[in-house]
Design a protein around this motif. Structure first.
Motif, mmCIF file in Angstrom:
data_model
loop_
_atom_site.group_PDB
_atom_site.id
_atom_site.type_symbol
_atom_site.label_atom_id
_atom_site.label_comp_id
_atom_site.label_asym_id
_atom_site.label_seq_id
_atom_site.Cartn_x
_atom_site.Cartn_y
_atom_site.Cartn_z
ATOM 1 N N MET A 1 10.025 13.085 5.436
ATOM 2 C CA MET A 1 8.814 12.403 5.440
ATOM 3 C C MET A 1 8.942 10.858 5.776
ATOM 4 O O MET A 1 9.965 10.085 5.569
ATOM 5 C CB MET A 1 8.180 12.322 4.191
ATOM 6 C CG MET A 1 7.782 14.028 3.853
ATOM 7 S SD MET A 1 6.538 14.679 4.830
ATOM 8 C CE MET A 1 6.346 16.423 4.501
ATOM 9 N N GLY A 2 8.002 9.974 6.217
ATOM 10 C CA GLY A 2 8.167 8.693 6.703
ATOM 11 C C GLY A 2 8.185 7.751 5.448
ATOM 12 O O GLY A 2 8.099 8.241 4.312
ATOM 13 N N VAL A 3 8.139 6.573 5.715
ATOM 14 C CA VAL A 3 8.110 5.559 4.682
ATOM 15 C C VAL A 3 7.155 5.416 4.053
ATOM 16 O O VAL A 3 5.961 5.323 4.435
ATOM 17 C CB VAL A 3 8.710 4.187 5.324
ATOM 18 C CG1 VAL A 3 8.708 3.009 4.522
ATOM 19 C CG2 VAL A 3 9.988 4.341 6.044
ATOM 20 N N ALA A 4 7.235 5.183 2.671
ATOM 21 C CA ALA A 4 6.063 5.172 1.687
ATOM 22 C C ALA A 4 5.525 3.845 1.963
ATOM 23 O O ALA A 4 6.143 2.966 2.143
ATOM 24 C CB ALA A 4 6.516 5.495 0.190
ATOM 25 N N ILE B 1 3.541 12.436 -8.273
ATOM 26 C CA ILE B 1 4.042 13.725 -7.895
ATOM 27 C C ILE B 1 4.596 13.820 -6.540
ATOM 28 O O ILE B 1 5.784 14.146 -6.098
ATOM 29 C CB ILE B 1 2.825 14.777 -7.895
ATOM 30 C CG1 ILE B 1 2.576 15.145 -9.278
ATOM 31 C CG2 ILE B 1 3.266 16.239 -6.996
ATOM 32 C CD1 ILE B 1 1.476 15.966 -9.188
ATOM 33 N N ASN B 2 4.209 12.736 -5.550
ATOM 34 C CA ASN B 2 4.858 12.521 -4.168
ATOM 35 C C ASN B 2 5.863 11.360 -4.274
ATOM 36 O O ASN B 2 6.231 10.917 -3.279
ATOM 37 C CB ASN B 2 3.594 12.297 -3.436
ATOM 38 C CG ASN B 2 2.603 13.272 -2.747
ATOM 39 O OD1 ASN B 2 3.328 14.406 -2.490
ATOM 40 N ND2 ASN B 2 1.614 13.317 -3.073
ATOM 41 N N VAL C 1 -5.584 9.643 -8.387
ATOM 42 C CA VAL C 1 -4.706 9.164 -7.427
ATOM 43 C C VAL C 1 -3.308 8.884 -7.986
ATOM 44 O O VAL C 1 -2.555 8.891 -7.311
ATOM 45 C CB VAL C 1 -5.491 7.946 -6.989
ATOM 46 C CG1 VAL C 1 -4.465 7.456 -6.057
ATOM 47 C CG2 VAL C 1 -6.745 8.288 -6.119
ATOM 48 N N LEU C 2 -3.262 8.245 -9.069
ATOM 49 C CA LEU C 2 -1.917 7.805 -9.622
ATOM 50 C C LEU C 2 -1.047 9.212 -9.710
ATOM 51 O O LEU C 2 0.036 8.930 -9.427
ATOM 52 C CB LEU C 2 -2.014 7.148 -10.968
ATOM 53 C CG LEU C 2 -1.070 6.804 -11.980
ATOM 54 C CD1 LEU C 2 -0.086 5.850 -10.891
ATOM 55 C CD2 LEU C 2 -1.062 6.005 -13.142
ATOM 56 N N LEU D 1 15.912 7.791 -4.149
ATOM 57 C CA LEU D 1 16.014 7.411 -5.499
ATOM 58 C C LEU D 1 15.217 6.398 -5.962
ATOM 59 O O LEU D 1 14.492 6.499 -6.942
ATOM 60 C CB LEU D 1 17.451 7.258 -5.844
ATOM 61 C CG LEU D 1 17.808 7.030 -7.196
ATOM 62 C CD1 LEU D 1 17.564 8.572 -8.216
ATOM 63 C CD2 LEU D 1 19.169 6.618 -7.494
ATOM 64 N N PHE D 2 15.000 5.331 -5.120
ATOM 65 C CA PHE D 2 14.189 4.288 -5.469
ATOM 66 C C PHE D 2 12.776 4.063 -4.732
ATOM 67 O O PHE D 2 12.104 3.102 -5.101
ATOM 68 C CB PHE D 2 15.089 2.868 -4.973
ATOM 69 C CG PHE D 2 16.186 2.498 -5.694
ATOM 70 C CD1 PHE D 2 16.062 1.700 -6.727
ATOM 71 C CD2 PHE D 2 17.579 3.005 -5.610
ATOM 72 C CE1 PHE D 2 17.345 1.451 -7.796
ATOM 73 C CE2 PHE D 2 18.516 2.775 -6.197
ATOM 74 C CZ PHE D 2 18.473 1.821 -7.345
ATOM 75 N N GLY D 3 12.434 4.982 -4.435
ATOM 76 C CA GLY D 3 11.189 5.299 -3.778
ATOM 77 C C GLY D 3 10.884 4.541 -2.422
ATOM 78 O O GLY D 3 9.908 4.304 -2.206
ATOM 79 N N ALA D 4 12.007 4.455 -1.824
ATOM 80 C CA ALA D 4 11.888 3.730 -0.270
ATOM 81 C C ALA D 4 11.399 4.616 0.772
ATOM 82 O O ALA D 4 10.878 4.130 1.782
ATOM 83 C CB ALA D 4 13.035 3.195 0.151
ATOM 84 N N TYR D 5 11.653 5.836 0.432
ATOM 85 C CA TYR D 5 11.301 6.907 1.437
ATOM 86 C C TYR D 5 9.906 7.480 0.949
ATOM 87 O O TYR D 5 9.095 8.131 1.812
ATOM 88 C CB TYR D 5 12.406 7.981 1.579
ATOM 89 C CG TYR D 5 13.521 7.101 2.527
ATOM 90 C CD1 TYR D 5 13.213 6.715 3.979
ATOM 91 C CD2 TYR D 5 14.341 6.346 1.696
ATOM 92 C CE1 TYR D 5 14.269 6.025 4.542
ATOM 93 C CE2 TYR D 5 15.124 5.751 2.279
ATOM 94 C CZ TYR D 5 15.111 5.166 3.760
ATOM 95 O OH TYR D 5 16.104 4.656 4.317
ATOM 96 N N GLY D 6 9.966 7.808 -0.308
ATOM 97 C CA GLY D 6 8.736 8.473 -0.974
ATOM 98 C C GLY D 6 8.196 9.975 -0.544
ATOM 99 O O GLY D 6 7.169 10.149 -0.807
#
Length: 689
Positions: free
Chosen positions: A289-292, A497-498, A491-492, A346-351
């Motif tokens: 998946m793309g960058v968050a 979840i994503n 939304v949160l 892990l840090f949410g960079a890809y989300g």
């Protein structure tokens, strides 16, 4: 424990095995096998983790036990006399006190049938089954990973069957290591020992340095599972207290590991071979998946596997001061030590699915939706990153800065974000609220309704006519903001979840309609069976139902603390709730009953009106023993709370003095002219905003 190792065969190739540990024996530096020198010591660690996870599982199951109705003090706090006044057992004589306790006990027995029906309802049974299954799956992988490194899978399996957690006697509890004593930190220690009681273990007799290394090693082993979920964090808190260490030790370790992983990953960004691997790996697993669209997403500008030795050396160098050798560090981290993709995830960079397109969809549903990072002074973006996340949610806005300012009190142990959404709507609500509570209408009304309890006023509907006239000025902005808060909560939940915030445990804190956002979010997580995402949920002055069924669902998706801070003196919230259904109670006005694991805190001495939650948030977090706070910010907020309370009182007195007409009793006559003036004030504030 029957399901403990059912996936061992398939998982062993992913996790690595004893051969990894064997290769490290000749390497320089400490490791678990050099600290745990005997089979007895290694077995003690496996048994300790087994005992802790069994304790965690039992507490999860108790959430769905109708006989586990929470502390007796909460039931006492919910009692009222014939005049609707709260009952204080300490002020009663022995006979009256015993009579009240008997009355409470009989009431609980009468409610048991209702609670049993509640927990046996089909959806609740399905929720329990899913929650326990998720926990068991997580525990399987944890015990397998620890067993692979410390002894063997078979040994770990046999020892795990003997899990019989025995809590350490609090009377014999020595001071925890790694924390300087002061009143605030002592309160945190006391709170954590109560919430995460230490389990008896022989490992506690080891030297402090060795206990720290054990905690650090287990932490890295948990990260090697390619996530750091809320269950893992709760396990580490239990392990920390069981080893006689403070949460400060764990927090500092989390900070150092975060910096080590990110620094090493960043250094690889120019490696052409890495970029080539990124293309090859673009279709693999969740990382395709793309960058968050999250702050810091561009931090790691690479998407492929990293050269493992380079990353391991970087992490080892940063963590060298802790005492664990670099080779052992890389071995314990497993695949995480060789992949920038995993570090980024892990840090949410890809989300994962949290792509820019998804963020666009969210902002269509809820205007201005974004996570706003709250950086400490002088921090770079990498220095601000943490392995834990806190999200603060304001319930109304005096100005745009109120999105962020209330949450500066959260300390440096967590990466803090403020949730921004629907700015215009919540500015209008803030203007309406402040105008109402500083008006002559409210001043007069308060002098009347304060003669009754908040619930007596709410249930009887005996609001002064002048206040009801002014009510139309607040009802519409409150209703609109309430609906938007519910949508923001949905939304949160979707964002969490994503994995918008990565594979890290999240703490949610909110006041007023910010608490409503959290309430809705957690209900959605329960509906979607999304476990292990939220570590703590702190709801202050929540304008939500207090029904046991709703809070049981909330409790099932939060692994750590669920706190309901309420005020029995919040007549503003009572007034706002006057046209709503009150048969399910109001969480912001009373304790939540009959759900084990919900902490109810009466903050009526701090919050005598709903608007005071803005500056009362930090003092309340201090009172509940919140793990990570900035004491300087708390001092500032306490001062501002006192100033706000005084300012509102002066404004009410001035408003009273401006009313020329009085009624037959000599009280200000709150007529249509006063209401029109309030309406003009609100419009003027909205235009200025």
């Amino acid at each position: 424990m029957s399901s403990m190792f059912q996936k061992a065969k398939n998982a062993s190739s992913f996790l690595g095995g004893r051969d990894v540990e064997d290769r490290k024996q000749g390497e320089e530096g400490e490791s678990l096998t050099t600290v745990l020198e005997t089979a007895e010591d290694r077995g003690a660690l496996t048994i300790l983790i087994s005992d802790i996870t069994e304790l965690m599982r039992n507490r999860l199951v108790d959430v769905f036990n109708p006989k586990e109705t929470g502390p007796q003090d909460d039931h006492v706090a919910a009692q009222a006399n014939e005049d609707g006044e709260p009952i204080n057992l300490e002020e009663l004589g022995d006979n009256d006190r015993n009579a009240e306790i008997k009355k409470i006990t009989e009431k609980q027995k009468a409610e048991l049938d209702k609670l049993e029906k509640e927990v046996n309802e089909e959806k609740m049974v399905a929720l329990k089954t899913s929650a326990v299954q998720f926990f068991d799956d997580w525990r399987d992988t944890v015990m397998l990973r620890v067993g692979e490194v410390v002894n063997s899978r078979d040994t770990a399996k046999n020892q795990s069957k003997k899990a019989k957690p025995e809590l350490t006697s609090s009377k014999a509890e020595p001071a925890l290591d790694g924390i300087e004593s002061n009143e605030h930190k002592d309160a945190i220690v006391e709170t954590l020992l109560k919430l995460y009681p230490p389990v008896e273990t022989s490992l506690r007799k080891m030297a402090k340095e060795k206990r720290i290394l054990i905690l650090h090693s287990v932490f890295l082993l948990l990260l090697s599972l390619e996530h750091y979920n809320a269950h893992s964090r709760t396990l580490l808190l239990h392990l920390t207290t069981s080893l006689g260490l403070s949460a400060t030790v764990l927090s500092e370790d989390e900070k150092k590991v975060a910096q080590g992983l990110l620094t090493a990953a960043e250094k690889m960004s120019a490696d052409e071979e890495t970029k080539k691997r990124a293309e090859e790996n673009s279709t693999s697993r969740r990382w395709k998946m793309g960058v968050a669209g999250v702050a810091g997403a561009a931090l790691i500008g690479i998407t492929g596997g990293l050269a493992a030795p380079f990353l391991a050396a970087g992490v080892g160098t940063v963590l060298g001061g802790i005492g664990l050798g670099a080779t052992a560090t890389a071995g314990y981290l497993g695949a995480l030590a060789g992949s920038g993709v995993l570090v980024g995830g892990l840090f949410g960079a890809y989300g994962a699915k949290m792509t820019s397109k998804a963020m666009e969809q969210y902002t269509r549903d809820v205007e201005d939706f974004a996570f706003v990072p709250i950086y400490k002074s002088g921090e770079s973006e990498i220095e601000a990153r943490r392995l834990r996340v806190a999200i603060g949610i304001s319930g109304w806005l005096g100005d745009e800065d109120d999105v962020v300012k209330p949450w500066r009190c959260i300390g440096p142990g967590q990466e803090t974000f403020a949730l921004r959404f629907e700015l215009e709507t919540f500015m209008k609500l803030g203007n309406a609220l402040t105008t109402l509570v500083t008006s002559a209408a409210w001043s007069y009304a308060k002098s009347e309704i304060i003669k009754r309890t908040v619930f007596a006023a709410l249930t009887a509907g005996l609001w002064p006519l002048g206040l009801l006239k002014a009510g139309r000025l607040i009802d519409n902005p409150w209703s609109i903001a309430n609906q938007r808060a519910q949508k923001a909560g949905e939304v949160l939940a979707d964002a969490l979840i994503n994995k918008a915030q990565g594979e890290r445990p999240v703490t949610l804190v909110g006041y007023s309609l910010g608490a409503k956002v959290i309430y809705t979010c957690l209900q959605q997580l329960a509906e979607r069976k999304a476990f292990g995402l939220v570590e703590n949920a702190i709801l202050l002055g929540a304008p939500t139902p207090s029904s046991s069924a709703d809070w049981r669902r909330i409790r099932s998706v939060v692994t750590g603390r669920v706190v309901n801070a309420y005020s029995t003196k919040d007549y503003v919230l009572s007034f706002l709730y006057r046209s709503s259904s009150i048969q399910f109670g109001v969480a912001g006005l009373s304790p939540v009953l009959n759900v084990k694991g919900v902490e109810n805190i009466d903050v009526g001495d701090l919050v005598k009106g709903h608007t005071l939650y803005r500056h009362a948030t930090a003092p309340i977090l201090k009172r509940i023993g919140f793990e990570d706070l900035d004491l300087q910010e708390i001092d500032r907020e306490e001062q501002k709370l006192a100033e706000q309370e005084e300012k509102e009182r002066e404004q009410r007195e001035a408003a009273e003095g401006s009313v020329e007409r009085t009624d037959a009793d000599g009280k200000p006559d709150v007529g249509d002219g006063v209401v029109r003036k309030m309406e003009e004030d609100i419009e003027e504030k909205n235009k200025a905003a």
